[in-house]
Structures are given as C-alpha cells and as structure tokens.
Design an enzyme around this catalytic site. Structure first.
Site, PDB file in Angstrom:
ATOM      1  N   TYR A 152      14.949  30.381   8.716  1.00 63.98           N
ATOM      2  CA  TYR A 152      13.752  31.052   9.220  1.00 63.98           C
ATOM      3  C   TYR A 152      13.727  31.079  10.739  1.00 63.98           C
ATOM      4  CZ  TYR A 152      11.654  30.662   4.548  1.00 63.98           C
ATOM      5  OH  TYR A 152      11.379  30.765   3.221  1.00 63.98           O
ATOM      6  N   MET A 204      11.130  24.450   2.900  1.00 60.86           N
ATOM      7  CA  MET A 204      10.377  23.630   1.943  1.00 60.86           C
ATOM      8  C   MET A 204      11.284  22.889   0.953  1.00 60.86           C
ATOM      9  SD  MET A 204       7.438  24.767  -0.744  1.00 60.86           S
ATOM     10  CE  MET A 204       6.326  25.412   0.492  1.00 60.86           C
ATOM     11  N   LYS A 224       0.837  -1.206   0.000  1.00 59.26           N
ATOM     12  CA  LYS A 224       0.000   0.000   0.000  1.00 59.26           C
ATOM     13  C   LYS A 224       0.874   1.260   0.000  1.00 59.26           C
ATOM     14  CE  LYS A 224      -0.155  -0.420   4.996  1.00 59.26           C
ATOM     15  NZ  LYS A 224      -0.826  -1.058   6.120  1.00 59.26           N
ATOM     16  N   ARG A 279     -10.477  -0.093  14.662  1.00 57.88           N
ATOM     17  CA  ARG A 279     -10.310   0.714  13.459  1.00 57.88           C
ATOM     18  C   ARG A 279     -11.172   0.098  12.359  1.00 57.88           C
ATOM     19  NH1 ARG A 279      -4.500   1.535  10.464  1.00 57.88           N
ATOM     20  NH2 ARG A 279      -4.823  -0.698  10.156  1.00 57.88           N
TER      21      ARG A 279
HETATM   22  C1  LIG Z   1      -0.109  -1.944   6.777  1.00 50.89           C
HETATM   23  C2  LIG Z   1      -0.685  -3.201   7.239  1.00 50.89           C
HETATM   24  C3  LIG Z   1       0.121  -4.344   7.363  1.00 50.89           C
HETATM   25  C4  LIG Z   1       1.628  -4.295   7.267  1.00 50.89           C
HETATM   26  O1  LIG Z   1       2.119  -3.793   8.501  1.00 50.89           O
HETATM   27  P1  LIG Z   1       3.659  -3.593   8.847  1.00 50.89           P
HETATM   28  O2  LIG Z   1       3.666  -3.124  10.254  1.00 50.89           O
HETATM   29  O3  LIG Z   1       4.164  -2.558   7.901  1.00 50.89           O
HETATM   30  O4  LIG Z   1       4.340  -4.899   8.648  1.00 50.89           O
HETATM   31  C5  LIG Z   1      -0.516  -5.532   7.663  1.00 50.89           C
HETATM   32  N1  LIG Z   1      -1.860  -5.595   7.863  1.00 50.89           N
HETATM   33  C6  LIG Z   1      -2.652  -4.498   7.772  1.00 50.89           C
HETATM   34  C7  LIG Z   1      -4.098  -4.622   8.028  1.00 50.89           C
HETATM   35  C8  LIG Z   1      -2.090  -3.265   7.475  1.00 50.89           C
HETATM   36  O5  LIG Z   1      -2.872  -2.183   7.419  1.00 50.89           O
END
Ligand SMILES: *Cc1c(COP(=O)(O)O)cnc(C)c1O
Length: 378
Positions: free
Chosen positions: A261, A320, A49, A143
């Site tokens: 800054y 930036m 992802k 969640r």
């Molecule tokens: C992102 C995610 C993973 C992978 O998790 P890591 O901690 O990066 O290994 C696995 N399962 C779900 C549901 C996730 O959202």
C-alpha cells in the site's frame, strides 16, 4: 436460506494457521525463579494480567503456581474469575479494584480487590464486611491509589485494615530517575501508618533496587515473559515467546517497482520477496513497516524477520493480514513457500521487535492476536 453452523462447532485447524506461537513454560518458570531469588526474603508474586501479557493466563498461571508462586495480579475481576479454578489456593489480587459492577465476581471468586480510592474503600468496607482487600497508595504515578494524606486518614478510620499496602513505580526501568528514590521514601513513611501489614512495591524493574524496594511481596510481570526489566541492561531473562509466520508466496520484484500500500518502498535492485501470512491484526505492528511510515525516521531500522538466524527486513507497509520480507540476499533454497520466518525468538528479541515498531515489549506481547496456532512447551 443457507443453514449456518454456530461458529464454535467449526473445527479450527492449527495447520491452517499462517502464524504460530510457541510458548516456553519452562523458560517462564526459570524467569520466575530468577525473580524469586532476586526478591530475597520477600515472596515473589506474578502479574498475569492481560492474559499473562498475551502468553495465555491459564497456562502461565498454572505453571507458576506449580513453581511455588502464591500471589497473582490481574487487571479486572473477570480475569481473576477465569483463573480461580486453576489456582484454588492462591491469592488473586485485582489491580483495578472493585466497583458495583464487579462486586459479585469479586466475592464469588474470593478475589482480593486492590482499593484505589477513598470511594472504593468506602464501597468495599461498607459492602463486604471484613473480607480481605489491599490498599494502593499513590507515591508519584498519579494513576491509581489513595494519596498519602488519604491513606493516613484511612489508617485512622474505623474501616478494617487491609491485608496488603502497595504502591507502584513510575520510572523503575530508568534506575537513575530521581522519582524512584522519592517514591521509595514516601512509601516507607506511609507504610509506618500500617504496622504489621504486608507491603509490596516492586515490579520487575523495581526488584533490582534491592532491599528498600522488596518489602514482603514483589510483583514481576514483563521479566517473567522474557522482557528486559531494566532498559538497556544485560538481561538474564530467557525468551518465552517464539512467533513465526509462514511464507505463502515468493515473488520477484523488479528494480524501480514498488511494493504494498502507498507504493512507499521502491526496489533499488531486482528483489525476491517472501509474502507471509502475518499482519497488524496478529500484532505484527504496522509501525514496523519500511520506508514511508513517519516513525521510520525516528527508528531507522524497520522490523525484521529471521531465517536461520539471518535477518530479513520488512519491505513496504505491513498490512492487516500479510507482510513482505526481502529475502534477496539468501540462497533461493533457504526460503520457499511453506517455510517459516521467525518474528520473535532466538534471533529477534522482544526488545528488538519493540524498538523496530517504536513501542515497548509489553505492547508487542499484549498485541498478539487470536489467529496464531499456539503450542506450549513444558
Ligand atoms: C503490571 C503491573 C506490575 C508488573 O509490572 P512489570 O513492569 O511488568 O514487571 C506490577 N504492579 C502493578 C501495579 C502493575 O500494574
């Protein structure tokens, strides 16, 4: 009227970029093999992802498929659609599930939605017939996923069975946390309501809990990209991402003067400063700035770069597009305009970079912007 060219016909020059990323696909593959071996008899999948945690999902997923990975996890249907041509035979699971707006993409690209609520279940099972789906059961994260009671109801309903039941740890990076054992127990008892159906529980850190967490399929993410799966533990993971920035200007600052800054950093000595073409827009997070930033008191060390293995601290606020490094302690010949300073790589680990900015490795990787010249090592 000046004639305007469509922007995508203007050539992008890698040599004009002042930040560069080198992504080591061989290291990615090796990290996946480590996770696969730790997964025992379970298949080892991969979370790809968010553009494979910023590393480039197309390159990463294709390399992992070549290594033997058959199960990929993306966040949304668009990410899955983009990967489908590269992964014609893989199962691509969509973590966010499915809703009306993503239904067509999900079907067209043969994605497996991970159903996260009774509403999503009713929608998918009512609209997609007996197309495959996975079922997320919430065991304590609050969640995504059906509650245990809803999952039991689902198992007793007339809806087609899922191809996979899964849950997700809230505290896997902290093995001593009592929630881990509670989640494992709860998942084991719910899973009994889905006999003969594959199950998945472990992310990178969860894989280290051993067989009670492995089930049929594991879902590592961060460990594949070189992150430390368990906080503070010695990691066997190889770094995947090297980030470097080019020195644009070397300048002298006199004792008593300030830099950047807010004039928050005051030179305590005559200083030589390397001004580099990287900033928070490139994921070099502003919280890694030197003194004057609130986090600085919680994290005494701000961010550093490295020149040939020697750390050079950020001075003044990261802006930036530019950041300043104190190179006073290096010989003049060691850093000149045009040279490159490491931000992530063999010297500055992902964890060090994250800690210096008061965040986690995941956010460092997924914040990498689009201005870097990227190259992939096989
Ligand atoms: C992102 C995610 C993973 C992978 O998790 P890591 O901690 O990066 O290994 C696995 N399962 C779900 C549901 C996730 O959202």
């Amino acid at each position: 009227m000046p004639r305007s060219e469509p922007i995508d016909t203007i050539a992008v020059s890698a040599s004009a970029a002042t930040t560069r990323l080198t992504i080591d696909l061989g290291a990615l593959a090796q990290n996946w093999r480590i996770m696969r071996d730790l997964s025992g008899s379970a298949r080892c999948g991969a979370a790809v992802k968010a553009d494979a945690y910023g590393t480039g999902a197309d390159h990463a997923a294709a390399r992992l498929a070549r290594e033997g990975c058959q199960d990929f996890f993306v966040a949304d249907a668009n990410e899955g659609a983009r990967l489908r041509p590269l992964l014609p035979d893989a199962r691509i699971y969509v973590l966010n599930g499915v809703f009306e707006g993503s239904f067509a993409q999900t079907l067209a690209h043969d994605l497996v939605p991970i159903i996260n609520s009774p509403q999503q279940a009713a929608f998918w099972c009512g609209s997609a017939g007996d197309r495959a789906y996975a079922l997320h059961i919430d065991t304590g994260m609050n969640r995504m996923g059906l509650s245990p009671e809803q999952a039991v109801q689902h198992s007793e309903s007339s809806m087609p069975s899922p191809c996979l039941v899964m849950s997700h740890f809230a505290c896997a990076d902290d093995p001593a946390h009592p929630l881990n054992a509670r989640q494992m127990e709860m998942f084991a008892s719910i899973r009994d309501h889905f006999p003969g159906i594959e199950a998945s529980l472990a992310n990178s850190a969860g894989i280290h809990f051993g067989s009670p967490a492995r089930y049929d399929l594991t879902r590592p993410g961060i460990a594949l990209y070189g992150g430390e799966p368990v906080s503070g533990a010695v990691t066997p993971m190889r770094p995947v991402v090297t980030a470097e920035t080019q020195v644009l200007v070397i300048r002298q600052g006199k004792a008593g003067e300030t830099v950047s800054y807010g004039a928050s950093h005051i030179f305590t000595r005559d200083s030589r400063i390397a001004v580099c073409g990287v900033g928070y827009a490139d994921g070099f997070l502003r919280n890694g700035s030197g003194s004057g930033v609130p986090l600085r008191s919680a994290v005494p060390q701000g961010a550093c770069g490295a020149v040939d293995g020697v750390r050079v601290p950020v001075v003044g606020k990261i802006t930036m597009d530019l950041a300043m490094f104190d190179v006073t302690d290096l010989p003049e010949a060691a850093v000149k305009a045009g040279d490159w300073i490491e931000l992530l790589g063999p010297t500055i680990t992902l964890e060090e970079a994250a800690t210096a900015s008061g965040t986690i490795s995941y956010e460092v990787l997924t914040s990498l912007g689009s201005r870097h010249a990227r190259s992939y090592r096989a």
